[in-house]
Scaffold this active site. Sequence first.
Site, short mmCIF file in Angstrom:
data_model
loop_
_atom_site.label_atom_id
_atom_site.label_comp_id
_atom_site.label_asym_id
_atom_site.label_seq_id
_atom_site.Cartn_x
_atom_site.Cartn_y
_atom_site.Cartn_z
N TYR A 154 24.66 -24.59 -9.92
CA TYR A 154 25.40 -24.94 -11.15
C TYR A 154 24.66 -26.05 -11.91
O TYR A 154 24.52 -25.99 -13.14
CB TYR A 154 26.80 -25.39 -10.73
CG TYR A 154 27.79 -25.62 -11.84
CD1 TYR A 154 28.48 -24.55 -12.42
CD2 TYR A 154 28.08 -26.90 -12.28
CE1 TYR A 154 29.42 -24.78 -13.42
CE2 TYR A 154 29.02 -27.13 -13.28
CZ TYR A 154 29.68 -26.06 -13.85
OH TYR A 154 30.61 -26.30 -14.83
N LYS A 158 23.25 -25.81 -15.66
CA LYS A 158 23.79 -26.68 -16.72
C LYS A 158 22.71 -27.62 -17.28
O LYS A 158 22.75 -27.97 -18.46
CB LYS A 158 25.00 -27.45 -16.21
CG LYS A 158 26.21 -26.56 -15.86
CD LYS A 158 26.71 -25.74 -17.03
CE LYS A 158 28.00 -25.00 -16.74
NZ LYS A 158 28.41 -24.12 -17.85
P1 NAP Z 1 37.43 -20.92 -16.08
O1 NAP Z 1 38.85 -21.37 -16.23
O2 NAP Z 1 36.98 -20.41 -14.76
O3 NAP Z 1 37.16 -19.82 -17.21
C1 NAP Z 1 35.92 -19.21 -17.32
C2 NAP Z 1 36.13 -17.83 -17.88
O4 NAP Z 1 34.84 -17.19 -17.94
C3 NAP Z 1 37.01 -16.95 -16.98
O5 NAP Z 1 37.98 -16.27 -17.74
C4 NAP Z 1 36.01 -15.98 -16.37
O6 NAP Z 1 36.54 -14.70 -16.10
C5 NAP Z 1 34.98 -15.87 -17.47
N1 NAP Z 1 33.73 -15.35 -16.96
C6 NAP Z 1 33.16 -15.63 -15.76
N2 NAP Z 1 32.03 -14.95 -15.62
C7 NAP Z 1 31.88 -14.22 -16.76
C8 NAP Z 1 30.90 -13.29 -17.20
N3 NAP Z 1 29.87 -12.97 -16.42
N4 NAP Z 1 31.05 -12.72 -18.42
C9 NAP Z 1 32.12 -13.02 -19.19
N5 NAP Z 1 33.08 -13.87 -18.82
C10 NAP Z 1 32.96 -14.47 -17.62
O7 NAP Z 1 36.42 -22.06 -16.50
P2 NAP Z 1 36.59 -23.34 -17.47
O8 NAP Z 1 36.93 -24.50 -16.62
O9 NAP Z 1 37.42 -22.99 -18.63
O10 NAP Z 1 35.07 -23.54 -17.89
C11 NAP Z 1 34.51 -23.04 -19.09
C12 NAP Z 1 33.09 -23.53 -19.20
O11 NAP Z 1 33.09 -24.96 -19.18
C13 NAP Z 1 32.20 -23.09 -18.05
O12 NAP Z 1 30.90 -22.82 -18.52
C14 NAP Z 1 32.19 -24.30 -17.14
O13 NAP Z 1 31.04 -24.35 -16.35
C15 NAP Z 1 32.25 -25.43 -18.15
N6 NAP Z 1 32.78 -26.67 -17.60
C16 NAP Z 1 34.03 -26.73 -17.06
C17 NAP Z 1 34.46 -27.95 -16.51
C18 NAP Z 1 35.83 -28.09 -15.90
O14 NAP Z 1 36.08 -29.14 -15.26
N7 NAP Z 1 36.75 -27.15 -16.05
C19 NAP Z 1 33.63 -29.05 -16.51
C20 NAP Z 1 32.35 -28.94 -17.07
C21 NAP Z 1 31.95 -27.74 -17.62
P3 NAP Z 1 37.12 -14.38 -14.62
O15 NAP Z 1 38.28 -15.30 -14.43
O16 NAP Z 1 37.50 -12.95 -14.69
O17 NAP Z 1 35.98 -14.68 -13.68
#
Ligand code: NAP
Length: 246
Positions: A154, A158
């Site tokens: 990851y 990133k």
């Molecule tokens: P999340 O709740 O897990 O949502 C991510 C979404 O992306 C899910 O609906 C997932 O679908 C979808 N997805 C996964 N693989 C995919 C693919 N190959 N093609 C299309 N869609 C796909 O994550 P989030 O927390 O909202 O995070 C969103 C972004 O912010 C990510 O890039 C994450 O790394 C980044 N981020 C998050 C945090 C945090 O603390 N939440 C912190 C830093 C960065 P499925 O559920 O069907 O897999």
Amino acid sequence: MRLKGKVAIVTGAGQGIGAATALKFAREGAIVAVCDLNHDAVFGVVSACRDAGVAADGFSIDVSDRDAVDDMVAKVLAKHHRIDVLVNNAGITRDARLQKMTLKQFDDVIDVNLRGVFHVAQAVVDTMIEQRAGVILNASSVVGIYGNYGQTNYAAAKFGVIGFTKTWSRELGPKGIRVNAIAPGFIDTPILSTIPEDVMAKMREQVPLRRLGTPEEIANIYAFLASDEASYINGAVIEASGGMTL
Ligand code: NAP
């Protein structure tokens, strides 16, 4: 309405930050293409966007599948004839320490979080260049700045996304396209669902604001960066972590 009439693609928009971003964009007047792996989630978000009074379309695709990405972009262009904003948000975690990480865990995260970001950006960039306007926003993380225990794959992806952002902002800035990244800290979404409660409590303690961020707080930043109000912001990595890295 800051995004009135703009055509935006948001990946990973079925839940979490992506869903909040799609909805925020819709409320700001954007036409939204909602892209996610999860078919039911996609169409739930599409329906919420339409309820906000804008056109929205759903694409149940995997961003690591280049043909599917090209097909989605072709369909958005056929219908709306332009693409103003890409939010490259889809991301996954497959955590393990270096000694334990399998090649599959490594490859899965690189395929979605790094290659997927490249796929969608490359698929929209010619259109943005022809328009001489566009905004690409990439999801990095504080882990993409500082690293994190158990997240070799990851962190690499990133950090890589920040590399994309800096490189594309240099390549595309002269063509009227802005490229920026957000580096969130701990945001309360399903991506954190595998973390035990005692660890979550320690995470909250690490943040001077003593709480996790909300998806809407990140969506607000995406909406600002996508809007003309951010017209001089290019190549930036906006950290949104409640001050956890101070
Ligand atoms: P999340 O709740 O897990 O949502 C991510 C979404 O992306 C899910 O609906 C997932 O679908 C979808 N997805 C996964 N693989 C995919 C693919 N190959 N093609 C299309 N869609 C796909 O994550 P989030 O927390 O909202 O995070 C969103 C972004 O912010 C990510 O890039 C994450 O790394 C980044 N981020 C998050 C945090 C945090 O603390 N939440 C912190 C830093 C960065 P499925 O559920 O069907 O897999």
